[in-house]
Design a protein around this motif. Structure first.
Motif, PDB file in Angstrom:
ATOM      1  N   THR A   1       0.834  -1.210   0.000  1.00 31.50           N
ATOM      2  CA  THR A   1       0.000   0.000   0.000  1.00 31.50           C
ATOM      3  C   THR A   1       0.863   1.252   0.000  1.00 31.50           C
ATOM      4  OG1 THR A   1      -1.727  -1.176   1.216  1.00 31.50           O
ATOM      5  CG2 THR A   1      -1.826   1.224   1.221  1.00 31.50           C
ATOM      6  N   HIS A   2       1.895   1.261   0.821  1.00 27.50           N
ATOM      7  CA  HIS A   2       2.801   2.407   0.889  1.00 27.50           C
ATOM      8  C   HIS A   2       3.501   2.631  -0.451  1.00 27.50           C
ATOM      9  CE1 HIS A   2       6.766   4.282   1.638  1.00 27.50           C
ATOM     10  NE2 HIS A   2       6.102   5.024   2.502  1.00 27.50           N
TER      11      HIS A   2
ATOM     12  N   GLN B   1       2.461   1.750  -3.484  1.00 30.80           N
ATOM     13  CA  GLN B   1       1.509   2.238  -4.481  1.00 30.80           C
ATOM     14  C   GLN B   1       1.243   3.728  -4.299  1.00 30.80           C
ATOM     15  OE1 GLN B   1      -1.904  -0.298  -4.010  1.00 30.80           O
ATOM     16  NE2 GLN B   1      -1.033  -1.967  -5.222  1.00 30.80           N
ATOM     17  N   GLU B   2       1.108   4.149  -3.057  1.00 33.88           N
ATOM     18  CA  GLU B   2       0.863   5.566  -2.798  1.00 33.88           C
ATOM     19  C   GLU B   2       2.081   6.407  -3.162  1.00 33.88           C
ATOM     20  OE1 GLU B   2      -0.511   8.502   0.896  1.00 33.88           O
ATOM     21  OE2 GLU B   2      -0.492   6.327   1.142  1.00 33.88           O
TER      22      GLU B   2
ATOM     23  N   ALA C   1       2.402   6.842  -7.006  1.00 35.35           N
ATOM     24  CA  ALA C   1       1.325   7.532  -7.712  1.00 35.35           C
ATOM     25  C   ALA C   1       1.775   8.824  -8.405  1.00 35.35           C
ATOM     26  CB  ALA C   1       0.168   7.818  -6.750  1.00 35.35           C
TER      27      ALA C   1
END
Length: 289
Positions: free
Chosen positions: A153-154, A156-157, A160
């Motif tokens: 998750t980290h 992917q963020e 971005a």
């Protein structure tokens, strides 16, 4: 700094080759074509992304000029911090970490590394993981799955903004075609009048296509790729923490756990085994004194 060097090489080679082939450099100066391409692409970039991504894209692009976020000494400090944490666990058990992880800003364990304390996301990741170990009663397999999900998750963020810039780069050739078509429209409108400037209008229209492709593959696209590469490199610090904590939870002693973490680092930022060993021994002897 390599970003600027790369841009200079692109400009020098492209414009130099054009001039050496008897091209006129002023023929490429088409400010209205540039306004259509750059302005249109930037407007599309703003439309496609939330303000948070736009802000981070700008800050990440500027950060490329400062070099890597974590340098070799930062990783030495991180490994030493992990070693100190494992020393507390070995002497006092996991419960001995409670006071440190609840308020790391006032913990002597964490504040001994002021450079790392500025990296709030990294410190928060470390303390959150330690909370799970202290109060979660989790086995290594469960913790590994949870940490991998959090790191994904980290990542992917963090990626971005770079992906948004690369998508904007992909749009530049299209806006170059838009500028070229508008230039042809202008040219066609001159056919009923003075035809002596038709060649200039056609050349200006072709410059639009040229600028769109050049900006895409020579500047904005490589910028996005550099931002993405930096995100992957910065993510090694989090991977380093994950591997070290899992090794400790599996029962390895502090030095072996830190060595597991050291192996996850890139060769150009990884401290040598003996250098780290001497550093840890020096820190331990200093603490004992």
């Amino acid at each position: 700094m390599l970003v600027l060097v790369g841009c200079l090489v692109v400009v020098s080679c492209v414009l130099g080759g054009f001039v050496l082939s008897h091209g006129h450099i002023l023929a490429l100066w088409q400010p209205y074509e540039l306004m259509i391409i750059a302005g249109g692409s930037f407007g599309a970039f703003l439309s496609a992304n939330p303000p948070k991504i736009v802000k981070h894209a700008v800050s990440n692009a500027m950060a490329l000029l400062k070099g890597p976020k974590y340098r070799k000494q930062d990783y030495v400090d991180l490994l030493e911090l992990l070693y100190d944490i494992f020393g507390v666990i070995r002497k006092q058990g996991l419960l001995g970490l409670e006071s440190h992880i609840e308020d790391p800003q006032s913990s002597a364990l964490f504040t001994a590394y002021p450079r790392l304390m500025k990296e709030h996301e990294l410190i928060e990741f470390i303390t959150d993981c330690l909370r799970l170990m202290v109060g979660g009663n989790m086995n290594p397999i469960e913790l590994e799955q949870l940490l991998e999900l959090e790191l994904e998750t980290h990542q992917q963020e963090a990626e971005a903004p770079a992906l948004a810039v690369m998508k904007a780069a992909d749009a530049l050739p299209g806006f170059g075609i838009v500028a070229a078509v508008l230039g042809i429209v202008t040219t066609m409108s001159q056919l009923s009048g003075n035809t002596s400037t038709i060649g200039e209008h056609i050349a200006g229209a072709l410059v639009g296509t040229f600028l769109g492709i050049l900006l895409c593959y020579g500047f904005v696209g490589p910028l996005g790729a550099a931002m993405e590469s930096r995100v992957h490199e910065d993510g090694r610090a989090f991977e380093c923490v994950k591997v070290a904590l899992l090794a400790s939870l599996r029962g390895y002693n502090p030095k072996v756990s830190v060595e597991f973490a050291r192996k996850t680092l890139s060769p150009h930022t990884r401290p040598g085994f003996q250098d780290l060993e001497d550093h840890l021994n020096g820190a331990r002897n200093g603490a004992a004194a």
